[in-house]
Design a protein around this motif. Structure first.
Motif, PDB file in Angstrom:
ATOM      1  N   VAL A   1      26.934  -8.743  44.984  1.00  0.00           N
ATOM      2  CA  VAL A   1      26.206  -7.996  43.944  1.00  0.00           C
ATOM      3  C   VAL A   1      24.919  -7.384  44.458  1.00  0.00           C
ATOM      4  O   VAL A   1      24.529  -6.304  44.045  1.00  0.00           O
ATOM      5  CB  VAL A   1      25.908  -8.852  42.698  1.00  0.00           C
ATOM      6  CG1 VAL A   1      27.128  -8.995  41.830  1.00  0.00           C
ATOM      7  CG2 VAL A   1      25.332 -10.198  43.081  1.00  0.00           C
ATOM      8  N   GLU A   2      24.248  -8.079  45.341  1.00  0.00           N
ATOM      9  CA  GLU A   2      22.989  -7.519  45.838  1.00  0.00           C
ATOM     10  C   GLU A   2      23.213  -6.621  47.049  1.00  0.00           C
ATOM     11  O   GLU A   2      22.262  -6.132  47.636  1.00  0.00           O
ATOM     12  CB  GLU A   2      22.026  -8.640  46.206  1.00  0.00           C
ATOM     13  CG  GLU A   2      21.395  -9.311  45.006  1.00  0.00           C
ATOM     14  CD  GLU A   2      20.392 -10.358  45.440  1.00  0.00           C
ATOM     15  OE1 GLU A   2      19.293  -9.957  45.868  1.00  0.00           O
ATOM     16  OE2 GLU A   2      20.714 -11.542  45.388  1.00  0.00           O
TER      17      GLU A   2
ATOM     18  N   LEU B   1      13.894  -3.116  45.734  1.00  0.00           N
ATOM     19  CA  LEU B   1      14.696  -3.003  46.939  1.00  0.00           C
ATOM     20  C   LEU B   1      15.955  -2.179  46.725  1.00  0.00           C
ATOM     21  O   LEU B   1      16.927  -2.324  47.434  1.00  0.00           O
ATOM     22  CB  LEU B   1      15.088  -4.402  47.416  1.00  0.00           C
ATOM     23  CG  LEU B   1      13.886  -5.298  47.738  1.00  0.00           C
ATOM     24  CD1 LEU B   1      14.335  -6.715  47.988  1.00  0.00           C
ATOM     25  CD2 LEU B   1      13.138  -4.763  48.934  1.00  0.00           C
ATOM     26  N   GLY B   2      15.952  -1.376  45.702  1.00  0.00           N
ATOM     27  CA  GLY B   2      17.105  -0.521  45.528  1.00  0.00           C
ATOM     28  C   GLY B   2      17.884  -0.915  44.291  1.00  0.00           C
ATOM     29  O   GLY B   2      17.335  -1.512  43.374  1.00  0.00           O
ATOM     30  N   PHE B   3      19.153  -0.628  44.302  1.00  0.00           N
ATOM     31  CA  PHE B   3      19.893  -0.770  43.069  1.00  0.00           C
ATOM     32  C   PHE B   3      20.931  -1.855  43.103  1.00  0.00           C
ATOM     33  O   PHE B   3      21.692  -2.031  42.182  1.00  0.00           O
ATOM     34  CB  PHE B   3      20.486   0.571  42.680  1.00  0.00           C
ATOM     35  CG  PHE B   3      19.435   1.447  42.104  1.00  0.00           C
ATOM     36  CD1 PHE B   3      19.109   1.335  40.769  1.00  0.00           C
ATOM     37  CD2 PHE B   3      18.691   2.281  42.912  1.00  0.00           C
ATOM     38  CE1 PHE B   3      18.087   2.088  40.226  1.00  0.00           C
ATOM     39  CE2 PHE B   3      17.673   3.034  42.386  1.00  0.00           C
ATOM     40  CZ  PHE B   3      17.368   2.942  41.043  1.00  0.00           C
ATOM     41  N   GLY B   4      20.940  -2.584  44.193  1.00  0.00           N
ATOM     42  CA  GLY B   4      21.908  -3.662  44.297  1.00  0.00           C
ATOM     43  C   GLY B   4      21.823  -4.611  43.123  1.00  0.00           C
ATOM     44  O   GLY B   4      22.826  -5.048  42.579  1.00  0.00           O
ATOM     45  N   TRP B   5      20.607  -4.897  42.716  1.00  0.00           N
ATOM     46  CA  TRP B   5      20.413  -5.907  41.676  1.00  0.00           C
ATOM     47  C   TRP B   5      20.944  -5.460  40.325  1.00  0.00           C
ATOM     48  O   TRP B   5      21.171  -6.262  39.444  1.00  0.00           O
ATOM     49  CB  TRP B   5      18.935  -6.235  41.556  1.00  0.00           C
ATOM     50  CG  TRP B   5      18.113  -5.104  41.016  1.00  0.00           C
ATOM     51  CD1 TRP B   5      17.627  -4.060  41.713  1.00  0.00           C
ATOM     52  CD2 TRP B   5      17.729  -4.903  39.664  1.00  0.00           C
ATOM     53  NE1 TRP B   5      16.938  -3.211  40.887  1.00  0.00           N
ATOM     54  CE2 TRP B   5      16.991  -3.718  39.613  1.00  0.00           C
ATOM     55  CE3 TRP B   5      17.932  -5.628  38.470  1.00  0.00           C
ATOM     56  CZ2 TRP B   5      16.461  -3.214  38.436  1.00  0.00           C
ATOM     57  CZ3 TRP B   5      17.398  -5.119  37.298  1.00  0.00           C
ATOM     58  CH2 TRP B   5      16.674  -3.915  37.291  1.00  0.00           C
TER      59      TRP B   5
ATOM     60  N   ALA C   1      23.676  -4.512  39.208  1.00  0.00           N
ATOM     61  CA  ALA C   1      24.937  -5.060  38.761  1.00  0.00           C
ATOM     62  C   ALA C   1      24.705  -6.373  38.009  1.00  0.00           C
ATOM     63  O   ALA C   1      25.510  -6.792  37.188  1.00  0.00           O
ATOM     64  CB  ALA C   1      25.849  -5.288  39.947  1.00  0.00           C
TER      65      ALA C   1
END
Lengths: 996, 454
Positions: free
Chosen positions: A808-809, B13-17, B19
Motif C-alpha cells: 500500500v505504501e 512522501l507522495g501518494f502511496g499512503w 490507498a
C-alpha cells in the motif's frame, strides 16, 4: 527591602553564634535528607548530570560543568542556591521547585559555612570530557556510518535497478505494474527532467518514433536542454534554503544571491561533478589554481554558506555569531550528509553519535570563517568582488585615474595652504567682528519654528496639495492613510519624487512648510529650481502613518524672485505621507528672528565662513560665552585654505572627484565567505555562550572520521572538511545525493527522509540498491546526469501508476507513484501551454538596492511576479513568498528541505478560480484557440493536445460542447469568457496538475 | 493503527499512503483540519490574540509603581541588564495617573478608561519576561517560542492540535498581520504541514475594512463559475473516479466555492446593529480601524475559527513622545477591546474564548531622552480574559520600579504552556517530529502557570 535585611541579619547572628555541633546537627537533620531525597539520583554515585555530584562537600566545592556549586558563607554566590531558587536558566529540581522553606534551609546552611561533618577529602567524580565519550556498539554499527559496500547485481532483471527491485518484490510474490503508455511516459519524464510539459509536437514525434533507441534519444534531449538545470537546480535550491532576502527580523535584500542561484543552474546543466559541487559550496574560496573566471565561480559557490536567514538585529553580538554558525552547520549537515548536526549544539546528540565536541569542532571551522563583516544591529554579511579580466582591468584603470585626481587636488591644496598663512594675518585683525558674529549666530541657533500654525491664513501664502503635483511617480491615496485629506505615498519605484510648478507673485523670503505624518523617520530632500534647500527635511516621527498625526512642520527658509519655480521632493526610498506644502512669506521681523547660518552671515559681512564656523563651535562649547583664547581660532584648515584665490580651481577639482567617485565602474559582487583568524571554540554548555566548557579542537565527526585529530597547519579547516566529505569512501555524501536523485524520479527516496539519515530518519527500503547506486555514482566521476540516465532507463521508472493491496505504501516499488506537480511546474506549465512562457535564462529580477528593506507595511515591487519568465528566476523574498508559490506548497526558504509536500487545500482551488495568473494564462490560451481557423470540435481537441498531449474522448467532447452551449459561447460578448472558462477547467483538472 | 502525525508525515512522501484511505476513517485521513479531541477536557475552545506591536509600557498602563513617581529623575538603584537595545538614563515617572477599578481593585492608568470597566473579567500577568530586546527577535519569540529559528507559530500548533470547527473558513486567521519583524514567520506553520499556517487577511498596511482571504475574490461571475465547476467535476470524475486523493481535490473546489461566500459573509459587518458598531467604536474615526478588527474577530470566533489574531500595527514603540504616542495608541484600542470583551460576555462566548492582550515586550522604567522609554523584555504585563483564566486576578510582580519580573515570573514559554493547557492540550505531548527530533511549541521549557487558572 527592610525585611530582607532583617533576615540576613538574623542569619548572620545565627552563624556567629552557632557552634560546630549545631552546624553538624543542622546538616544531618535538615540538609542531608534533602540532598539524598531530591538531588542525588541525578548527581550522585549513579549519575553525574552536568558532571556534578552532591554527595560530598569536596564534590560540591569542585562543582560540575558550571563551576563550584557551593561557596561557603556566600549563599548569593553559590550556584546551588540560585539554581534551587529557579533564578536563572538552570532550574533544579527541573520540574518541581522546592518549597520556599526548603530553599531557605540550603541558604542558611551555606551561610553558616556549609558544614559537612563526615566530610573526608573525597575526590570529586572524575570529569569525563564530552569529547572522549565512548560510542556504543549499536552506534558504531548503525547502517549510515558503514562504508558503501556494493553487492553483486542480482540475476533477476536485465537492468541493475530492476534487478535489485525485483529481487525484493519476488520475496513478497509481487512484481512490477505493466509499463505506462508512451504518451504518459513522455509527459512524466519531461516534467521530471525539465519541469515543463512536452509540447504536442514532441508528444507526437515520440509516439510515432518506433526506433529501438527512441526513449534513449528522448532522455538525451531532455538532459541536454537548459530547462534541465532550471528544474534540478531549483530542487537543490530547496535544499540550500535559497532566497533573495534575509527574512527573519530585518528583511534586507540579498541583491547578489541570484549569482549563486545561477551558479547552481549552470552546475547542473554542465554536469559539474558532484564532489566539486559540494567542495566549492563549502570551501570554493580556498581551492587554489584555475583561471580568474574559475576562481570567481568557486567564490560564488560559497554563497551557499551566506544566504541563510539570520537575526541581524540581535543586541548580543556573540549570540548572533553563534546562531549564524549553527544555521550554517545545520544546513551543511542536512544538505550533504543527511545529518541533523544542529541537535548537538546544546548537548551530545540524543539520537545520533554526534557529540557536542564534534559540533564545536566543526563550529570552530565556521567560527574561523568570515561570514559577516560585523555583528552590529543591523549586521552586515560578507560580499566579495568577482569579475571578468576586463572588468577587473577596468577597475584598476579607474583606481589609477582616481588616484591621479586625488594627487592633483593634494598639490593644489598644498599651494593654497602656503598663501593661507598670509590671509590669516589679515583676518586676525577682524577678531572682534568674528566674536560678535559668532555670539549672534549662537543666540539665533536652533530649529526652525513654524511662523503660521495654519499657513493658509497668511496673506500671500501659497498652499498646494501634495497630490496635485505636476510630475511624480508616487501613489495618491484618498482613503486609509489619506482618508479625508488626500496624501501621497510610495508606489514602488525608487527614487520617489514629485515636482510642483508654483507661481511666485511677489518676490520675498519664504518659509517652506510641509504637512505630513510618519511613524518612522523618512527624511527627504527638498529642491527649489534644482537647488537643495533642505537635505534632511520631513524626517520626524509623528506617531503614525495616519491622518490623525498629520501636522505642519517648517523645513527651510528661501529667498525667491517673482516667477514660476519648481519645488521638488525626493527620497531614495519610501516617503512620509505628505498632505500639503506651503510657501509662507516672511515679515522683516520674522526674517530677523529666523535662525541664521554661518554661511549667510559670513557672506553678508565678508568674513571667512570656515573661520566663523570654527568660532561658533568654540562659543557653543562654552554655552554662548565669549572665547578667551582667540589666537587658537585663527588657524589654517582645509576649508579655510580653499577659500583663497584658488577657490574656483579647488571647487572644480573637488566636484570632479565627487563625480568620479560616483562613476565607479560596477564590479560584480557575490555573497561569499573567506578565512578569518583560525581559532578553536570551547564547548558551549547548554548551547549558551556565557557558560563555556572545555576547548573543542577543530576536527571532523569522530564516528566517521575516527579518533585521530585533524592536523591543521593553517586556515579554518573548511577545505579539509570539504575534502573529507567528498572522499570516495565517505559513507554519506554519495548515498545522500543518489537518494535525492532517486526521490526526484520516484516521488519517494530509497531512504524516505532525504535530509535525515540518522537514527530518527527512515532506514533504506533497498540498502543494496542504495549502495550499488552510490558506488556507481562515485565510479562515474560523480556525474549527476549519468545517475539520471541510469535510473530513468530502468523498467521500474517506466511502470504505470496503480495500487497494490500488498504494497500500500509502495515501499517495494510495485507500481509508479502519481505525483502532484510542484508550484513551479504548475505555473510554468500553464504559461507554456498558454504560449506565454518566456525562456530567458539567468540574471536578477529583484528590483531592490543592496541591503534595502524588501518588506515594510506592504510588499515592495510586487509587479515582478507578473513576468512570464520561468518561476525559478522570480525573486524569493523570505517572509513574503509570492502567494502563488506559497499556496502551492513551495518549500519554506528558511530551512533546508529535500522533500516538498503536496497538500490539497481550498486556497489552491481559490487560486485556480480567482487568481490573476490563471485569468491571464487562460485568456491567452483561449484567444489562441479562437484564433484558429477551425471548428469548435477541432479547437477542443487542440486544447486537449496542448494541455494533456492527447485528443479529447467522445464523451469529453459531448460534455465540453454542452458546457459551451450553456455558457453561450455563440454570443459574441460571452464567447471569450466561455472559452476562457473551458481552459480554466483544463488547468484545474486532476489530469493537468498530476503526472501519472 | 497509524497516528495522525504518521499520516501527515507519510502524506509528505507522495501518494502511496492514500490507498489507506479505504482502511482508515475517511475524515481523519482526508481532513487534517477535522476537529480533534483535546488531551483532557478544555476550558477554552478558541483564542483571540490582540497583539500590540511595538511594546506598550507596563508602568504606564497596568503595572502601577508609586515608587517610580517618588524616585523620578534618580538613577536606577540596581544594575541594568547585560544586553540592552539602547542607552537609557534615570528613572522616569509615568505621565499618566492611575486608579483602582472594579471589585478586584485593579490599577489601570487613565489611558484605558473602557478596559478599566472590564477589569473584573481580566487576569493580569504582571511578571511576564522574554529574552530578546529587539522587535524582530521578541515578536518571533512571542509568536513561535523561538527568537533564533523559524518555528511554527502558536496558532499553527493549536490548529494542528485541535483542528477547526468550520470547514468553510480557514482554521487560523491573522487580521492585518505585520510584514516586518519576522513577517510571515510570526504566523507560519514552518515544518508543520502548510495547512496549519494562518490565512492572512490583508496586512498592517491595509485598512481593516479592505481585508480578505487571498484569492477569495475573482473576476468570474458566479453563474459562469458554477458552469465551470460542474464541467470540472464531470471531467475529473470520469477519469479519476476511484482515487480518494483525486476525489479530495474535487471536493476542495466545492469547499472553495462555499468559502467564497462564507468568508466575506463573516467579514460583512453591515448586519451588526448600530449599537454594536458603537460598542466597538466603529462609528469613531480614531477607533474604527481596530474596532473592525475586533468585531471581525468576534464573528470569526462565533463561526468556529480556532485562532484569531488582531494586530494593532507597529505604533507602540515610544522611544520618544511617550505621552502623546501612548495616549493616541491607547485611544485607538481601548474602546474596541472593551467592546469585544463585553460583547463576548453578553453572548456567552467569553466562557470558552481565551482572549490574550499584549505586546512583544514592555518598556524600561528608565528614560530615553526626556519623554521616551526603551525596549524591556525583562518585565512586562499581558492580560488574559475568559476561557478558564482566573477573572479579576493579578498574577506575579515586577520590582519596585517595574524593570524586572521578580515574583512568580512567567516566561513566554510558560504563557504558551498555559494557553495550551486552557485549550486542553498538554504542551509536553503536543509534538511534531521534524529533522530528527520531536519539536514542541515550548521547546524544552515551559510550565503551566497554575496561578492564572480559574
Amino acid at each position: 527591602m527592610v525585611r530582607q535585611t532583617i533576615t540576613l541579619l538574623t542569619l548572620f547572628l545565627l552563624a556567629a553564634n552557632a557552634s560546630p555541633a549545631d552546624d553538624a546537627d543542622f546538616f544531618e537533620k535538615k540538609v542531608r535528607p534533602l540532598l539524598v531525597e531530591k538531588c542525588q539520583s541525578c548527581h550522585g554515585a549513579e549519575k553525574q548530570k552536568g558532571n556534578l555530584r552532591v554527595d560530598s562537600k569536596a564534590a560540591l566545592l569542585a562543582g560540575g560543568d558550571r563551576g563550584a556549586a557551593v561557596v561557603p558563607g556566600k549563599p548569593d554566590e553559590s550556584l546551588i542556591v540560585r539554581v534551587l531558587a529557579h533564578d536563572g536558566d538552570v532550574k533544579m529540581p527541573p520540574k518541581n521547585k522546592l518549597p520556599a522553606a526548603e530553599i531557605a534551609v540550603f541558604k542558611e546552611w551555606v551561610q553558616r559555612g556549609a558544614a559537612w561533618p563526615d566530610s573526608k577529602a573525597v575526590v570529586a567524580a572524575p570529569k569525563v570530557a564530552a569529547a572522549s565519550r565512548e560510542f556504543t556498539a549499536e552506534e558504531r554499527s548503525f547502517w549510515a556510518f558503514q562504508p558503501v559496500r556494493p553487492q553483486p547485481v542480482p540475476a533477476t532483471g536485465s537492468h541493475p535497478v530492476d534487478a535489485f527491485l525485483l529481487a525484493k518484490l519476488k520475496e513478497r510474490n509481487l512484481s512490477f505494474a505493466p509499463p505506462a503508455d508512451k504518451r504518459t511516459l513522455i509527459r512524466r519524464i519531461t516534467f521530471d527532467l525539465t519541469g515543463l510539459p512536452p509540447t504536442s509536437a514532441e508528444v507526437d514525434a515520440f509516439v510515432k518514433d518506433d526506433s529501438k533507441d527512441a526513449y534513449a534519444k528522448l532522455v538525451d534531449r531532455l538532459l541536454a536542454s537548459s530547462a534541465y538545470g532550471e528544474k534540478w537546480g531549483r530542487r537543490w535550491l530547496d535544499v540550500a534554503r535559497y532566497a533573495d532576502s534575509n527574512g527573519m527580523d530585518e528583511n534586507l535584500a540579498y541583491v547578489n544571491a541570484w549569482r549563486y542561484r545561477d551558479w547552481v543552474i549552470r552546475a547542473f546543466n554542465s554536469d559539474k561533478p558532484y564532489d566539486e559541487f559540494v567542495r566549492d559550496q563549502i570551501a570554493g574560496d580556498l581551492v587554489p589554481g584555475g583561471s580568474e573566471a574559475e576562481r570567481a565561480e568557486r567564490l560564488t559557490a560559497t554563497g551557499f554558506l551566506v544566504i541563510g536567514p539570520k537575526m541581524l538585529a540581535e543586541d548580543d553580538p556573540m549570540k548572533m555569531r553563534m546562531d549564524i554558525i549553527d544555521e550554517q552547520l545545520d544546513t551543511v549537515g542536512q544538505a550533504f550528509l543527511g545529518l541533523t548536526l544542529g541537535c548537538a549544539r546544546c548537548h551530545d546528540h540524543k539520537f545520533d553519535p554526534i557529540t557536542a565536541a564534534d559540533y564545536y569542532g566543526l563550529a570552530g571551522m565556521f567560527y574561523s570563517t568570515k561570514t559577516m563583516v560585523n555583528y552590529n544591529v543591523v549586521a552586515t554579511w560578507n560580499e566579495r568582488p568577482i569579475g571578468t579580466p576586463e572588468s577587473i582591468a577596468k577597475l584598476a584603470e579607474y583606481k589609477k585615474s582616481l588616484d591621479k585626481l586625488k594627487a592633483e587636488i593634494a598639490k593644489v591644496e598644498k599651494a593654497a595652504k602656503a598663501d593661507a598663512e598670509k590671509r590669516l594675518i589679515e583676518e586676525k585683525k577682524r577678531a572682534k567682528e568674528y566674536a560678535i558674529a559668532a555670539i549672534e549666530l549662537y543666540n539665533r541657533r536652533g530649529p526652525l519654528k513654524l511662523v503660521e500654525a495654519e499657513p493658509a491664513k497668511r496673506d500671500g501664502a501659497i498652499v498646494a496639495e501634495s497630490e496635485a503635483f505636476a510630475r511624480g511617480n508616487v501613489l495618491k491615496l484618498t482613503d486609509g492613510y489619506g482618508a479625508g485629506i488626500g496624501v501621497i505615498i510610495n508606489a514602488g519605484p525608487i527614487p520617489n519624487f514629485t515636482e510642483h510648478d508654483i507661481d511666485i507673485k511677489k518676490a520675498g523670503t519664504f518659509q517652506v512648510a510641509v504637512r505630513y505624518a510618519a511613524a518612522d523617520p523618512r527624511p527627504i530632500r527638498i529642491l527649489v529650481n534644482g537647488k537643495v534647500v533642505a537635505g534632511n527635511a520631513c524626517g520626524e516621527r509623528t506617531g503614525s502613518w495616519n491622518p490623525d498625526t498629520q501636522k505642519w512642520h517648517p523645513e527651510a527658509t528661501v529667498p525667491l524672485a517673482a516667477g514660476r519655480i519648481v519645488v521638488r521632493f525626493e527620497r531614495d526610498g519610501a516617503i512620509p505621507h505628505l498632505d500639503k506644502i506651503a510657501l509662507v512669506p516672511l515679515t522683516a521681523d520674522e526674517i530677523a528672528k529666523m535662525p541664521l547660518s554661518p554661511e549667510s552671515v559670513a557672506a553678508d559681512r565678508k568674513l571667512s565662513p570656515a573661520l566663523l564656523r570654527q568660532w561658533l563651535a568654540a562659543v557653543a562649547k562654552r554655552d554662548g560665552k565669549a572665547v578667551e583664547d582667540v589666537d587658537a581660532l585663527f588657524r589654517s584648515s582645509k576649508e579655510f585654505d580653499a577659500e583663497g584665490p584658488r577657490k574656483a580651481e579647488i571647487e572644480k577639482l573637488r566636484e570632479a572627484l565627487a563625480a568620479k567617485e560616483k562613476d565607479k565602474p560596477p564590479v560584480d559582487e557575490v555573497m561569499a565567505v573567506e578565512d578569518a583568524k583560525a581559532e578553536n571554540l570551547k564547548i558551549h554548555l547548554r548551547g549558551n555562550h556565557l557558560t563555556l566548557g572545555a576547548e573543542a579542537p577543530r576536527r571532523l565527526p569522530r564516528i566517521m572520521a575516527g579518533d585521530a585529530p585533524l592536523s591543521l597547519k593553517s586556515g579554518s579547516g573548511r577545505l579539509e572538511l570539504a575534502q573529507w566529505m567528498t572522499r570516495p569512501d565517505n559513507p554519506l555524501t554519495a548515498r545522500v545525493m543518489v537518494n535525492r536523485i532517486w526521490a526526484g524520479h520516484f516521488g519517494t527516496g530509497l531512504v524516505r527522509t532525504p535530509d535525515n539519515f540518522g537514527r530518527l530518519g527512515e532506514r533504506p527500503t533497498h540498502p543494496e540498491l542504495l549502495d550499488w547506486l552510490a558506488a556507481e555514482f562515485v565510479r562515474s566521476g560523480w556525474s549527476v546526469k549519468a545517475m539520471h540516465r541510469l535510473i530513468v532507463t530502468s523498467n521500474a521508472y517506466k511502470m504505470s501508476v496503480g495500487s497494490n493491496a500488498n504494497d500500500v505504501e509502495n515501499k517495494f516499488f510495485s507500481h509508479f507513484n502519481r505525483r502532484r506537480l510542484d508550484a513551479e511546474e504548475i505555473r510554468d506549465g500553464m504559461l507554456a501551454v498558454a504560449g506565454k512562457l518566456e525562456r530567458t535564462p539567468g540574471g536578477t529580477m529583484l528590483k531592490a538596492k543592496p541591503r534595502q528593506y524588501v518588506t515594510s507595511t506592504a510588499n515592495v515591487n510586487y509587479d515582478v511576479y507578473s513576468s512570464p519568465r520561468r518561476t525559478v528566476y522570480l525573486p524569493i523574498v523570505r517572509s513574503a513568498v509570492y502567494d502563488v508559490l506559497q499556496t502551492l506548497d513551495f518549500a519554506d526558504p528558511s530551512v533546508p528541505n529535500g522533500q516538498r509536500t503536496a497538500t490539497t487545500i481550498p486556497t489552491q482551488a481559490l487560486f485556480m478560480l480567482n487568481s490573476s495568473l490563471v485569468d491571464e494564462t487562460t485568456e491567452a490560451f483561449a484567444k489562441s484557440l479562437l484564433a484558429m481557423n477551425a471548428s469548435d470540435d477541432d479547437r477542443i481537441h487542440a486544447a486537449y493536445h496542448r494541455a494533456f498531449g492527447r485528443t479529447a474522448t467522445e464523451s469529453e467532447l459531448v460534455r465540453v460542447r454542452s458546457y459551451l452551449a450553456k455558457a453561450e459561447a455563440t454570443v459574441e460578448a460571452k464567447r471569450l469568457k466561455a472559452w476562457r472558462g473551458f481552459c480554466r477547467v483544463l488547468f484545474a483538472s486532476n489530469e493537468f496538475v498530476f503526472v501519472e | 493503527m497509524l497516528g495522525r502525525r504518521e499520516l501527515l508525515k507519510s502524506s509528505a512522501l507522495g501518494f502511496g499512503w492514500l490507498a489507506l484511505a479505504d482502511l482508515l476513517a475517511q475524515a481523519a485521513v482526508n481532513d487534517p483540519l477535522a476537529p480533534k479531541a483535546p488531551h483532557f477536557p478544555a476550558k477554552a475552545k478558541r483564542i483571540i490574540f490582540l497583539f500590540m506591536h511595538g511594546g506598550p509600557s507596563q508602568v504606564d498602563t497596568f503595572d502601577y509603581k508609586p515608587k517610580l513617581t517618588e524616585h523620578d529623575g534618580k538613577p536606577l538603584p540596581f544594575a541594568k541588564p547585560r544586553v540592552v537595545s539602547g542607552a537609557t538614563g534615570n528613572l522616569l515617572k509615568s505621565p499618566f495617573s492611575f486608579k483602582q477599578h472594579g471589585q478586584s481593585g485593579a490599577w489601570v492608568s487613565e489611558l484605558f478608561p473602557n478596559i478599566a470597566k472590564c477589569v473584573d473579567d481580566l487576569c493580569f500577568i504582571k511578571s511576564m519576561h522574554g529574552s530578546n530586546s529587539r522587535h524582530g527577535g521578541a515578536l518571533l519569540e512571542l509568536h513561535t517560542g523561538s527568537d533564533t529559528f523559524v518555528r511554527p507559530s502558536m496558532g499553527s500548533w493549536i490548529t494542528y492540535g485541535l483542528g477547526t470547527e468550520n470547514r468553510d473558513l480557514p482554521g487560523y486567521v491573522s487580521i492585518c498581520p505585520t510584514l516586518t519583524h519576522g513577517g510571515v514567520n510570526n504566523y507560519t506553520s514552518a515544518f508543520l504541514p502548510a495547512i496549519y499556517q494562518a490565512t492572512p487577511l490583508g496586512n498592517a498596511g491595509t485598512p481593516s475594512s479592505k481585508v480578505g482571504v487571498p484569492f477569495v475574490k475573482g473576476t468570474t461571475p458566479p453563474d459562469q463559475q458554477r458552469l465551470e465547476l460542474d464541467l470540472l467535476a464531470e471531467l475529473d470524475r470520469e477519469r479519476t473516479a476511484k482515487d480518494a486523493a483525486m476525489d479530495g481535490r474535487i471536493q476542495s473546489f466545492e469547499m472553495a466555492f462555499r468559502m467564497q461566500a462564507a468568508a466575506p459573509m463573516v467579514q460583512d459587518l453591515s448586519k451588526e446593529s448600530k449599537e454594536t458598531h458603537a460598542l466597538y467604536g466603529i462609528d469613531d474615526k480614531a477607533t474604527e480601524n481596530f474596532g473592525r478588527q475586533c468585531l471581525m474577530a468576534r464573528r470569526f470566533a462565533e463561526a468556529g475559527v480556532r485562532f484569531i489574531q488582531c494586530t494593532h500595527s507597529y505604533k507602540w514603540d515610544q522611544h520618544e513622545n511617550l505621552t502623546k504616542g501612548h495616549t493616541a495608541n491607547a485611544k485607538e484600542v481601548d474602546k474596541p477591546i472593551a467592546g469585544l470583551l463585553m460583547d463576548l460576555k453578553r453572548r456567552g462566548l467569553l466562557k470558552d474564548t481565551l482572549v490574550l492582550w499584549g505586546g512583544e515586550f514592555g518598556r524600561t522604567p528608565v528614560a530615553q531622552g526626556k519623554d521616551g522609554r526603551d525596549h524591556n523584555p525583562h518585565g512586562f504585563t499581558m492580560f488574559l480574559a475568559g476561557g478558564g483564566a482566573k477573572a479579576g486576578h493579578s498574577h506575579g510582580a515586577t520590582d519596585d520600579f517595574g524593570y524586572y519580573s521578580v515574583e512568580d515570573k512567567v516566561h513566554i514559554h510558560d504563557l504558551h504552556a498555559t494557553m495550551l493547557h486552557l485549550l486542553g492540550l498538554d504542551h509536553l505531548k503536543l509534538t511534531y517530529r521534524h529533522a530528527g527530533r520531536d519539536f514542541r511549541l515550548t521547546d524544552v521549557h515551559g510550565e503551566v502557570v497554575k496561578g492564572v487558572l480559574a
